[in-house]
Scaffold this motif. Structure first.
Motif, mmCIF file in Angstrom:
data_model
loop_
_atom_site.group_PDB
_atom_site.id
_atom_site.type_symbol
_atom_site.label_atom_id
_atom_site.label_comp_id
_atom_site.label_asym_id
_atom_site.label_seq_id
_atom_site.Cartn_x
_atom_site.Cartn_y
_atom_site.Cartn_z
ATOM 1 N N UNK A 38 55.513 38.781 38.699
ATOM 2 C CA UNK A 38 55.089 38.270 37.306
ATOM 3 C C UNK A 38 54.542 36.918 37.215
ATOM 4 N N UNK A 39 54.837 36.090 38.155
ATOM 5 C CA UNK A 39 54.475 34.613 38.272
ATOM 6 C C UNK A 39 52.802 34.646 38.513
ATOM 7 N N UNK A 40 52.440 35.554 39.255
ATOM 8 C CA UNK A 40 50.915 35.414 39.271
ATOM 9 C C UNK A 40 50.089 36.510 39.064
ATOM 10 N N UNK A 41 50.750 37.323 37.908
ATOM 11 C CA UNK A 41 50.096 38.798 37.324
ATOM 12 C C UNK A 41 49.009 37.974 36.608
ATOM 13 N N UNK A 42 47.800 38.620 36.766
ATOM 14 C CA UNK A 42 46.539 38.166 35.617
ATOM 15 C C UNK A 42 45.943 37.158 36.313
ATOM 16 N N UNK A 43 46.466 36.290 37.164
ATOM 17 C CA UNK A 43 45.794 35.034 38.024
ATOM 18 C C UNK A 43 45.344 35.534 39.294
ATOM 19 N N UNK A 44 46.005 36.378 40.017
ATOM 20 C CA UNK A 44 45.700 36.668 41.323
ATOM 21 C C UNK A 44 45.265 38.157 41.679
ATOM 22 N N UNK A 45 44.645 38.341 42.792
ATOM 23 C CA UNK A 45 44.045 39.783 43.282
ATOM 24 C C UNK A 45 44.438 39.694 44.814
ATOM 25 N N UNK A 46 45.192 40.917 44.992
ATOM 26 C CA UNK A 46 45.138 41.293 46.531
ATOM 27 C C UNK A 46 44.481 42.300 46.799
ATOM 28 N N UNK A 47 43.574 42.162 47.991
ATOM 29 C CA UNK A 47 42.800 43.132 48.373
ATOM 30 C C UNK A 47 42.708 43.137 49.947
ATOM 31 N N UNK A 48 42.250 44.253 50.473
ATOM 32 C CA UNK A 48 42.225 44.347 51.820
ATOM 33 C C UNK A 48 40.786 45.017 52.380
ATOM 34 N N UNK A 49 40.378 44.880 53.581
ATOM 35 C CA UNK A 49 39.284 45.352 54.184
ATOM 36 C C UNK A 49 39.942 45.861 55.450
ATOM 37 N N UNK A 50 39.812 47.346 55.768
ATOM 38 C CA UNK A 50 40.488 47.935 56.763
ATOM 39 C C UNK A 50 39.392 47.949 57.850
ATOM 40 N N UNK A 51 38.345 47.798 57.642
ATOM 41 C CA UNK A 51 37.384 47.646 58.522
ATOM 42 C C UNK A 51 37.199 46.182 59.191
ATOM 43 N N UNK A 52 37.867 45.375 58.749
ATOM 44 C CA UNK A 52 37.716 44.158 59.377
ATOM 45 C C UNK A 52 39.304 43.667 59.735
ATOM 46 N N UNK A 53 40.287 44.564 59.500
ATOM 47 C CA UNK A 53 41.696 44.112 59.564
ATOM 48 C C UNK A 53 42.053 42.921 58.882
ATOM 49 N N UNK A 54 41.886 42.941 57.726
ATOM 50 C CA UNK A 54 41.740 41.456 56.825
ATOM 51 C C UNK A 54 42.589 41.951 55.430
ATOM 52 N N UNK A 55 43.435 41.174 55.011
ATOM 53 C CA UNK A 55 43.988 41.048 53.829
ATOM 54 C C UNK A 55 43.660 39.843 52.786
ATOM 55 N N UNK A 56 43.348 39.712 51.691
ATOM 56 C CA UNK A 56 43.119 38.707 51.106
ATOM 57 C C UNK A 56 43.952 38.398 49.838
#
Length: 121
Positions: free
Chosen positions: A61-79
């Motif tokens: 709840x503390x970051x909802x609306x302000x943060x976005x998690x995503x990933x690129x499986x081709x690059x083996x990376x999460x953001x």
């Protein structure tokens, strides 16, 4: 297995940062990925989680609306894109990997080394 977190730094309140976590030594697409943080003198807390395909996400709840998690499986990376940063976002941020079919949602198998985020007010 290595999870290498990067992208932390010093930013003014209201600013933005994008954290990255590069994974190696595992089949990345078989793992849900999470970001956690540990503020100074406090316990570690979950920030956001993304499913192995990227189709499902959840946020504290503390970051909802302000943060976005995503990933690129081709690059083996999460953001983790963090906007409208506040002083209370100051913490060491960690990424972690959880086997996709784990029955224990709180159990992560691998952890990164952490990256410091400091927000000045």
């Amino acid at each position: 297995v290595q999870l290498q977190a990067s992208g932390g730094g010093l930013v003014q309140a209201g600013g933005s940062l994008r954290l990255s976590c590069a994974a190696s030594g595992l089949t990345f697409s078989n793992y849900d990925m999470g970001w956690f943080r540990q503020p100074p003198g406090k316990a570690r807390e979950s920030v956001a989680v993304v499913s192995r395909s990227g189709s499902s996400t959840s946020y504290a709840d503390s970051v909802k609306g302000r943060s976005t998690i995503s990933r690129d499986n081709a690059k083996n990376t999460v953001y983790l894109q963090m906007n409208s940063l506040k002083a209370e976002d100051t913490a060491v941020y960690y990424c972690a990997a959880r086997w996709w079919s784990s029955t224990n949602s709180g159990k992560y198998d691998y952890w990164g080394q952490g990256t410091q985020v400091t927000v000045s007010s």
